[in-house]
Write a protein that holds these residues in place. Structure first.
Motif, PDB file in Angstrom:
ATOM      1  N   ARG A 172       0.679  -1.368   0.043  1.00  0.00           N
ATOM      2  CA  ARG A 172      -0.070   0.129   0.094  1.00  0.00           C
ATOM      3  C   ARG A 172       0.893   1.420  -0.084  1.00  0.00           C
ATOM      4  N   LEU A 173       0.371   2.367  -0.681  1.00  0.00           N
ATOM      5  CA  LEU A 173       1.110   3.450  -0.812  1.00  0.00           C
ATOM      6  C   LEU A 173       0.209   4.580  -0.198  1.00  0.00           C
ATOM      7  N   ASP A 174       0.839   5.350   0.831  1.00  0.00           N
ATOM      8  CA  ASP A 174      -0.001   6.381   1.469  1.00  0.00           C
ATOM      9  C   ASP A 174       0.642   7.553   1.251  1.00  0.00           C
ATOM     10  N   VAL A 175       0.250   8.631   0.663  1.00  0.00           N
ATOM     11  CA  VAL A 175       0.868  10.012   0.485  1.00  0.00           C
ATOM     12  C   VAL A 175       0.160  11.009   1.397  1.00  0.00           C
ATOM     13  N   ASN A 176       0.876  11.577   2.343  1.00  0.00           N
ATOM     14  CA  ASN A 176       0.117  12.355   3.562  1.00  0.00           C
ATOM     15  C   ASN A 176       0.459  13.897   3.542  1.00  0.00           C
ATOM     16  N   ASP A 177      -0.457  14.629   3.141  1.00  0.00           N
ATOM     17  CA  ASP A 177      -0.356  15.870   3.174  1.00  0.00           C
ATOM     18  C   ASP A 177       0.998  16.458   2.518  1.00  0.00           C
ATOM     19  N   VAL A 209       2.160  21.715  -5.517  1.00  0.00           N
ATOM     20  CA  VAL A 209       1.564  20.644  -4.976  1.00  0.00           C
ATOM     21  C   VAL A 209       1.048  21.244  -3.509  1.00  0.00           C
ATOM     22  N   LYS A 210      -0.125  21.279  -3.236  1.00  0.00           N
ATOM     23  CA  LYS A 210      -0.691  22.113  -1.906  1.00  0.00           C
ATOM     24  C   LYS A 210      -1.288  20.819  -1.005  1.00  0.00           C
ATOM     25  N   SER A 211      -0.635  20.255  -0.052  1.00  0.00           N
ATOM     26  CA  SER A 211      -1.320  19.334   0.980  1.00  0.00           C
ATOM     27  C   SER A 211      -2.116  18.279   0.432  1.00  0.00           C
ATOM     28  N   VAL A 212      -1.667  17.496  -0.373  1.00  0.00           N
ATOM     29  CA  VAL A 212      -2.319  16.362  -1.230  1.00  0.00           C
ATOM     30  C   VAL A 212      -1.821  15.201  -0.334  1.00  0.00           C
ATOM     31  N   SER A 213      -3.097  14.466  -0.291  1.00  0.00           N
ATOM     32  CA  SER A 213      -3.101  13.177   0.513  1.00  0.00           C
ATOM     33  C   SER A 213      -4.129  11.984  -0.518  1.00  0.00           C
ATOM     34  N   LEU A 214      -3.293  10.933  -0.537  1.00  0.00           N
ATOM     35  CA  LEU A 214      -4.137   9.942  -1.355  1.00  0.00           C
ATOM     36  C   LEU A 214      -3.318   8.587  -0.912  1.00  0.00           C
ATOM     37  N   ARG A 215      -4.350   7.302  -1.250  1.00  0.00           N
ATOM     38  CA  ARG A 215      -3.756   6.128  -0.879  1.00  0.00           C
ATOM     39  C   ARG A 215      -3.950   5.168  -2.182  1.00  0.00           C
ATOM     40  N   LYS A 246       0.065  17.272 -11.509  1.00  0.00           N
ATOM     41  CA  LYS A 246       0.472  15.803 -11.403  1.00  0.00           C
ATOM     42  C   LYS A 246       1.600  15.175 -11.626  1.00  0.00           C
ATOM     43  N   SER A 247       2.468  15.700 -12.368  1.00  0.00           N
ATOM     44  CA  SER A 247       3.882  15.003 -12.521  1.00  0.00           C
ATOM     45  C   SER A 247       4.669  15.520 -11.507  1.00  0.00           C
ATOM     46  N   THR A 248       4.550  16.871 -10.884  1.00  0.00           N
ATOM     47  CA  THR A 248       5.385  17.355  -9.902  1.00  0.00           C
ATOM     48  C   THR A 248       5.141  16.183  -8.573  1.00  0.00           C
ATOM     49  N   LEU A 249       3.710  15.896  -8.285  1.00  0.00           N
ATOM     50  CA  LEU A 249       3.202  14.902  -7.357  1.00  0.00           C
ATOM     51  C   LEU A 249       4.072  13.653  -7.440  1.00  0.00           C
ATOM     52  N   LEU A 250       4.187  13.309  -8.695  1.00  0.00           N
ATOM     53  CA  LEU A 250       4.679  11.734  -8.822  1.00  0.00           C
ATOM     54  C   LEU A 250       6.009  11.777  -8.750  1.00  0.00           C
ATOM     55  N   LYS A 251       6.764  13.004  -9.110  1.00  0.00           N
ATOM     56  CA  LYS A 251       8.299  13.073  -8.855  1.00  0.00           C
ATOM     57  C   LYS A 251       8.603  13.143  -7.442  1.00  0.00           C
ATOM     58  N   SER A 252       7.517  13.740  -6.620  1.00  0.00           N
ATOM     59  CA  SER A 252       7.896  13.755  -5.300  1.00  0.00           C
ATOM     60  C   SER A 252       7.725  12.437  -4.602  1.00  0.00           C
ATOM     61  N   ILE A 253       6.899  11.544  -5.128  1.00  0.00           N
ATOM     62  CA  ILE A 253       6.787  10.209  -4.362  1.00  0.00           C
ATOM     63  C   ILE A 253       7.916   9.231  -4.982  1.00  0.00           C
ATOM     64  N   TYR A 254       8.436   9.496  -6.010  1.00  0.00           N
ATOM     65  CA  TYR A 254       9.666   8.478  -6.416  1.00  0.00           C
ATOM     66  C   TYR A 254      10.951   9.407  -6.347  1.00  0.00           C
ATOM     67  N   ARG A 269      11.922  16.774  -3.947  1.00  0.00           N
ATOM     68  CA  ARG A 269      11.791  16.701  -2.418  1.00  0.00           C
ATOM     69  C   ARG A 269      10.631  17.471  -1.788  1.00  0.00           C
ATOM     70  N   PRO A 270       9.552  16.910  -1.340  1.00  0.00           N
ATOM     71  CA  PRO A 270       8.424  17.798  -0.831  1.00  0.00           C
ATOM     72  C   PRO A 270       8.783  18.817   0.201  1.00  0.00           C
ATOM     73  N   SER A 271       8.282  19.702   0.231  1.00  0.00           N
ATOM     74  CA  SER A 271       8.363  20.972   1.257  1.00  0.00           C
ATOM     75  C   SER A 271       7.825  20.498   2.458  1.00  0.00           C
ATOM     76  N   ALA A 272       6.802  19.701   2.450  1.00  0.00           N
ATOM     77  CA  ALA A 272       5.979  18.969   3.627  1.00  0.00           C
ATOM     78  C   ALA A 272       5.549  17.804   3.246  1.00  0.00           C
ATOM     79  N   GLY A 273       4.898  17.182   4.222  1.00  0.00           N
ATOM     80  CA  GLY A 273       4.432  15.936   4.193  1.00  0.00           C
ATOM     81  C   GLY A 273       5.464  14.688   3.986  1.00  0.00           C
TER      82      GLY A 273
END
Length: 269
Positions: A2-7, A18-24, A41-49, A53-57
């Motif tokens: 399971r993947l959890d992306v938290n804030d 990207v502004k405080s995104v959470s998903l599962r 979208k792409s920036t969020l994915l790049k932060s996941i892989y 580097r996210p500024s928060a979360g």
């Protein structure tokens, strides 16, 4: 897995992308990330892989803190197919796919018979085995995308992140690749541009607008006329595809909306 992306928030050049995104993404689920170009979208994915580097979360994969773990540790669990696959140095197609075995080796390990078997299997799966000896740089955009997917498959991931994997692909290979990914039975988070393909293949959708989650849920609850109009600024008709039984979307020019609605009303009557 399971993947959890938290804030998660990402700020680049003082702009909040990207502004405080959470998903599962639950194990075995195919989850789509949709939204207009430039929505994050792409920036969020790049932060996941771990490219940005996210500024928060935080990002947690199967209990592992992705942002703190080593790249090799993450690569043993997560495969990535990105949008842009240009290289400064040339490799053969086979060499490109062999790179997918790197996370499973020590520094000076040679390629094993098992590595070669997995590479051939991956190339066969994406229809690129006849081009194994070709230069990667000589390939078309769609062929490169299929090789990059093969590299991810050779990696034997338990989770996949796909950033618009069907870009540059003919319809045949769009359907082939999404069907293949779906058949793997692992967790998938994919940014997709085509809303009908997202509806056909995804179990759950997250719709992004201006860096935030605007809507989420099963495709039929997210891909409504009202939501598409609000986020994509285009009118449409949502219908049942008579061939596939799936969700169909017909986009309308503003001047044709009233005529289309009248025709639809006549059909119903």
């Amino acid at each position: 897995m399971r993947l959890d992306v938290n804030d998660v928030s990402v700020t680049l050049a003082r702009a909040d992308i990207v502004k405080s995104v959470s998903l599962r993404v639950e194990d075995g689920r195919f989850v789509g990330l949709i939204g207009p170009n430039g929505c994050g979208k792409s920036t969020l994915l790049k932060s996941i892989y771990k490219v940005v580097r996210p500024s928060a979360g935080g990002v947690i994969l199967d209990g592992t803190d992705v942002l703190r773990a080593s790249p090799k540790t993450v690569a043993r669990m997560m495969g990535v197919v990105g949008q842009f696959n240009e290289l400064s140095f040339d490799f053969t197609v086979r060499e490109m796919v062999l790179m997918g075995r790197t996370p499973h080796k020590k520094l000076l390990d040679a390629d094993s018979a098992e590595d070669e078997r997995l590479v051939e299997e991956a190339l066969l799966t994406v229809g690129m085995l006849p081009m194994a000896g070709r230069s990667f740089l000589s390939l078309s955009g769609g062929e490169k995308q299929r090789v990059v997917l093969a590299r991810a498959l050779a990696q034997q991931p338990r989770f996949l992140v796909l950033d618009e994997p069907t870009n540059h692909l003919d319809i045949k290979y769009q359907l082939q690749i999404l069907s293949l990914v779906k058949s793997l039975g692992i967790g998938v988070l994919a940014a997709l541009h085509d809303l009908e393909l997202a509806a056909a293949y995804c179990d759950h959708l997250y719709l992004v607008k201006q860096g935030r989650i605007y809507a989420e849920g099963p495709p039929r609850s997210v891909l409504t006329r009202e939501i598409i109009s609000e986020v994509f600024e285009v009118d449409c008709q949502i219908y049942e595809n008579p061939v596939t039984g799936g969700l169909g979307i017909a986009y309308l020019e503003s001047g044709r909306v009233a005529a289309s609605e009248a025709a639809a009303a006549r059909t119903r009557s």
